[in-house]
Scaffold this motif. Structure first.
Motif, PDB file in Angstrom:
ATOM      1  N   THR A 147       0.851  -1.198   0.000  1.00 37.09           N
ATOM      2  CA  THR A 147       0.000   0.000   0.000  1.00 37.09           C
ATOM      3  C   THR A 147       0.886   1.247   0.000  1.00 37.09           C
ATOM      4  OG1 THR A 147      -1.715  -1.150   1.256  1.00 37.09           O
ATOM      5  CG2 THR A 147      -1.814   1.258   1.264  1.00 37.09           C
ATOM      6  N   ASP A 148       0.521   2.213  -0.824  1.00 36.72           N
ATOM      7  CA  ASP A 148       1.249   3.480  -0.865  1.00 36.72           C
ATOM      8  C   ASP A 148       1.161   4.171   0.495  1.00 36.72           C
ATOM      9  OD1 ASP A 148       2.415   5.840  -2.526  1.00 36.72           O
ATOM     10  OD2 ASP A 148       0.659   6.704  -1.490  1.00 36.72           O
ATOM     11  N   LEU A 149       2.275   4.712   0.953  1.00 35.06           N
ATOM     12  CA  LEU A 149       2.321   5.333   2.280  1.00 35.06           C
ATOM     13  C   LEU A 149       1.301   6.465   2.412  1.00 35.06           C
ATOM     14  CD1 LEU A 149       3.685   5.417   5.058  1.00 35.06           C
ATOM     15  CD2 LEU A 149       5.310   7.065   4.108  1.00 35.06           C
ATOM     16  N   PHE A 150       1.160   7.311   1.387  1.00 30.45           N
ATOM     17  CA  PHE A 150       0.225   8.427   1.485  1.00 30.45           C
ATOM     18  C   PHE A 150      -1.231   7.949   1.477  1.00 30.45           C
ATOM     19  CE2 PHE A 150       4.039  10.767   0.164  1.00 30.45           C
ATOM     20  CZ  PHE A 150       4.060  11.692   1.195  1.00 30.45           C
ATOM     21  N   THR A 151      -1.504   6.855   0.793  1.00 33.12           N
ATOM     22  CA  THR A 151      -2.844   6.250   0.842  1.00 33.12           C
ATOM     23  C   THR A 151      -3.141   5.789   2.263  1.00 33.12           C
ATOM     24  OG1 THR A 151      -2.681   5.535  -1.461  1.00 33.12           O
ATOM     25  CG2 THR A 151      -4.292   4.381  -0.066  1.00 33.12           C
ATOM     26  N   SER A 209       2.102   2.692  12.351  1.00 32.38           N
ATOM     27  CA  SER A 209       1.646   3.692  13.323  1.00 32.38           C
ATOM     28  C   SER A 209       1.829   5.092  12.748  1.00 32.38           C
ATOM     29  CB  SER A 209       2.455   3.572  14.611  1.00 32.38           C
ATOM     30  OG  SER A 209       3.790   3.974  14.370  1.00 32.38           O
ATOM     31  N   GLU A 210       1.265   6.057  13.448  1.00 28.23           N
ATOM     32  CA  GLU A 210       1.489   7.454  13.055  1.00 28.23           C
ATOM     33  C   GLU A 210       2.981   7.761  13.065  1.00 28.23           C
ATOM     34  OE1 GLU A 210      -2.402   9.814  14.743  1.00 28.23           O
ATOM     35  OE2 GLU A 210      -0.927   9.103  16.189  1.00 28.23           O
ATOM     36  N   GLY A 211       3.704   7.234  14.050  1.00 32.53           N
ATOM     37  CA  GLY A 211       5.145   7.452  14.128  1.00 32.53           C
ATOM     38  C   GLY A 211       5.867   6.889  12.918  1.00 32.53           C
ATOM     39  N   ASP A 212       5.454   5.705  12.468  1.00 36.46           N
ATOM     40  CA  ASP A 212       6.047   5.112  11.262  1.00 36.46           C
ATOM     41  C   ASP A 212       5.799   6.009  10.056  1.00 36.46           C
ATOM     42  OD1 ASP A 212       6.812   2.803  12.724  1.00 36.46           O
ATOM     43  OD2 ASP A 212       4.879   1.830  12.298  1.00 36.46           O
ATOM     44  N   CYS A 213       4.599   6.554   9.966  1.00 34.62           N
ATOM     45  CA  CYS A 213       4.249   7.449   8.849  1.00 34.62           C
ATOM     46  C   CYS A 213       5.093   8.722   8.891  1.00 34.62           C
ATOM     47  CB  CYS A 213       2.767   7.803   8.890  1.00 34.62           C
ATOM     48  SG  CYS A 213       1.678   6.396   8.581  1.00 34.62           S
ATOM     49  N   LEU A 214       5.237   9.293  10.078  1.00 34.28           N
ATOM     50  CA  LEU A 214       6.071  10.494  10.210  1.00 34.28           C
ATOM     51  C   LEU A 214       7.508  10.209   9.800  1.00 34.28           C
ATOM     52  CD1 LEU A 214       4.828  12.046  13.562  1.00 34.28           C
ATOM     53  CD2 LEU A 214       4.706  13.085  11.295  1.00 34.28           C
ATOM     54  N   ARG A 215       8.007   9.056  10.243  1.00 34.97           N
ATOM     55  CA  ARG A 215       9.368   8.666   9.882  1.00 34.97           C
ATOM     56  C   ARG A 215       9.498   8.562   8.357  1.00 34.97           C
ATOM     57  NH1 ARG A 215       9.823   5.474  13.463  1.00 34.97           N
ATOM     58  NH2 ARG A 215       9.116   3.507  12.699  1.00 34.97           N
ATOM     59  N   GLY A 216       8.497   7.997   7.718  1.00 36.03           N
ATOM     60  CA  GLY A 216       8.504   7.860   6.266  1.00 36.03           C
ATOM     61  C   GLY A 216       8.505   9.193   5.555  1.00 36.03           C
ATOM     62  N   ILE A 217       7.674  10.103   6.030  1.00 37.60           N
ATOM     63  CA  ILE A 217       7.601  11.421   5.393  1.00 37.60           C
ATOM     64  C   ILE A 217       8.883  12.204   5.634  1.00 37.60           C
ATOM     65  CG2 ILE A 217       6.448  13.670   5.488  1.00 37.60           C
ATOM     66  CD1 ILE A 217       3.842  12.156   6.009  1.00 37.60           C
ATOM     67  N   ALA A 244      11.540  13.419   2.909  1.00 39.26           N
ATOM     68  CA  ALA A 244      11.864  14.837   2.717  1.00 39.26           C
ATOM     69  C   ALA A 244      13.371  15.049   2.793  1.00 39.26           C
ATOM     70  CB  ALA A 244      11.152  15.687   3.760  1.00 39.26           C
ATOM     71  N   TYR A 245      14.016  14.343   3.684  1.00 32.45           N
ATOM     72  CA  TYR A 245      15.461  14.475   3.858  1.00 32.45           C
ATOM     73  C   TYR A 245      16.205  13.987   2.614  1.00 32.45           C
ATOM     74  CZ  TYR A 245      20.126  13.926   5.862  1.00 32.45           C
ATOM     75  OH  TYR A 245      21.471  14.006   6.101  1.00 32.45           O
ATOM     76  N   TYR A 246      15.734  12.870   2.075  1.00 31.84           N
ATOM     77  CA  TYR A 246      16.399  12.298   0.894  1.00 31.84           C
ATOM     78  C   TYR A 246      15.761  12.755  -0.414  1.00 31.84           C
ATOM     79  CZ  TYR A 246      18.814   9.262   4.170  1.00 31.84           C
ATOM     80  OH  TYR A 246      19.588   8.790   5.191  1.00 31.84           O
ATOM     81  N   GLU A 247      14.811  13.685  -0.301  1.00 36.86           N
ATOM     82  CA  GLU A 247      14.105  14.237  -1.467  1.00 36.86           C
ATOM     83  C   GLU A 247      13.442  13.142  -2.294  1.00 36.86           C
ATOM     84  OE1 GLU A 247      16.541  16.980  -3.631  1.00 36.86           O
ATOM     85  OE2 GLU A 247      17.120  18.052  -1.824  1.00 36.86           O
ATOM     86  N   ALA A 248      12.908  12.170  -1.627  1.00 35.25           N
ATOM     87  CA  ALA A 248      12.194  11.080  -2.294  1.00 35.25           C
ATOM     88  C   ALA A 248      10.972  10.744  -1.445  1.00 35.25           C
ATOM     89  CB  ALA A 248      13.090   9.859  -2.443  1.00 35.25           C
ATOM     90  N   THR A 249       9.911  11.533  -1.570  1.00 33.14           N
ATOM     91  CA  THR A 249       8.730  11.328  -0.741  1.00 33.14           C
ATOM     92  C   THR A 249       7.966  10.092  -1.188  1.00 33.14           C
ATOM     93  OG1 THR A 249       7.433  12.782  -2.157  1.00 33.14           O
ATOM     94  CG2 THR A 249       8.449  13.773  -0.220  1.00 33.14           C
ATOM     95  N   GLY A 250       7.265   9.516  -0.255  1.00 36.81           N
ATOM     96  CA  GLY A 250       6.422   8.368  -0.565  1.00 36.81           C
ATOM     97  C   GLY A 250       7.048   7.061  -0.162  1.00 36.81           C
ATOM     98  N   GLY A 251       6.695   6.035  -0.884  1.00 38.53           N
ATOM     99  CA  GLY A 251       7.132   4.697  -0.556  1.00 38.53           C
ATOM    100  C   GLY A 251       5.931   3.845  -0.216  1.00 38.53           C
ATOM    101  N   THR A 252       6.197   2.691   0.360  1.00 37.57           N
ATOM    102  CA  THR A 252       5.110   1.777   0.698  1.00 37.57           C
ATOM    103  C   THR A 252       5.053   1.529   2.204  1.00 37.57           C
ATOM    104  OG1 THR A 252       6.496  -0.182   0.455  1.00 37.57           O
ATOM    105  CG2 THR A 252       5.302   0.570  -1.523  1.00 37.57           C
ATOM    106  N   VAL A 253       3.935   1.021   2.633  1.00 39.61           N
ATOM    107  CA  VAL A 253       3.733   0.681   4.039  1.00 39.61           C
ATOM    108  C   VAL A 253       4.815  -0.289   4.509  1.00 39.61           C
ATOM    109  CG1 VAL A 253       2.190  -0.603   5.579  1.00 39.61           C
ATOM    110  CG2 VAL A 253       1.260   1.176   4.079  1.00 39.61           C
ATOM    111  N   GLY A 254       5.162  -1.264   3.663  1.00 40.19           N
ATOM    112  CA  GLY A 254       6.146  -2.278   4.025  1.00 40.19           C
ATOM    113  C   GLY A 254       7.510  -1.714   4.353  1.00 40.19           C
ATOM    114  N   THR A 255       7.838  -0.572   3.776  1.00 46.01           N
ATOM    115  CA  THR A 255       9.134   0.054   4.036  1.00 46.01           C
ATOM    116  C   THR A 255       9.203   0.647   5.432  1.00 46.01           C
ATOM    117  OG1 THR A 255       9.292   0.601   1.689  1.00 46.01           O
ATOM    118  CG2 THR A 255      10.755   1.796   3.172  1.00 46.01           C
ATOM    119  N   TYR A 256       8.088   1.110   5.958  1.00 45.74           N
ATOM    120  CA  TYR A 256       8.096   1.861   7.218  1.00 45.74           C
ATOM    121  C   TYR A 256       7.384   1.177   8.383  1.00 45.74           C
ATOM    122  CZ  TYR A 256       9.733   5.390   4.040  1.00 45.74           C
ATOM    123  OH  TYR A 256      10.468   6.064   3.095  1.00 45.74           O
ATOM    124  N   MET A 257       6.648   0.111   8.139  1.00 44.54           N
ATOM    125  CA  MET A 257       5.899  -0.548   9.220  1.00 44.54           C
ATOM    126  C   MET A 257       6.842  -1.192  10.230  1.00 44.54           C
ATOM    127  SD  MET A 257       4.545  -4.006   7.369  1.00 44.54           S
ATOM    128  CE  MET A 257       5.674  -5.353   6.993  1.00 44.54           C
TER     129      MET A 257
END
Length: 141
Positions: free
Chosen positions: A22-26, A53-61, A65-78
């Motif tokens: 699932t897309d992180l922003f979705t 979690s919300e914390g995982d989502c914040l970490r993803g965003i 932003a830091y690496y200038e590559a927004t987004g990703g999938t749930v699996g990357t940050y869960m």
């Protein structure tokens, strides 16, 4: 007498869940839409593979932003290390787990499959019913 004080009788069965692709922003939009702070992640067979979690989502965003590559999938940050509970667990014993830890909810897993979730408020409701029942039993004795 109360018929049961098992997790099965107090857990929430209809959950918002995600898949790892699932897309992180979705996922963020669904968390916000449902006003929840996190959700289980399952595979195609309903097996629990993580929590987002919300914390995982914040970490993803923020990392995006830091690496200038927004987004990703749930699996990357869960989170993949997930404490679970059985539907047959005793609610009173589970309340002690809530008191010892900082978790607000536990996924309920039966034979590897996600079957529900139980939160502090679900346990509070169960313990209140149990306490009222016990109080009423002593009054009528």
């Amino acid at each position: 007498m109360l018929k049961s004080i098992k997790v099965r009788d107090y857990m929430t069965r209809h959950l918002v869940t995600f898949r790892s692709d699932t897309d992180l922003f979705t996922a963020i939009n669904r968390l916000l839409e449902h006003r929840i702070s996190g959700a289980p992640v399952t595979d195609a067979h309903g097996h629990l593979i993580g929590l987002l979690s919300e914390g995982d989502c914040l970490r993803g965003i923020l990392s995006g932003a830091y690496y200038e590559a927004t987004g990703g999938t749930v699996g990357t940050y869960m989170s993949t290390e997930v404490e679970t509970v059985s539907p047959e667990a005793d609610v009173i014993e589970l309340s002690e787990r809530f008191l010892r830890g900082r978790r607000g909810r536990f996924p309920v897993v039966e034979q590897g499959r996600l079957v529900g979730q139980i939160s502090r408020s679900d346990v509070l409701r169960a313990v209140k019913e149990f306490a009222q029942h016990e109080q009423g039993k002593h009054v009528t004795e």
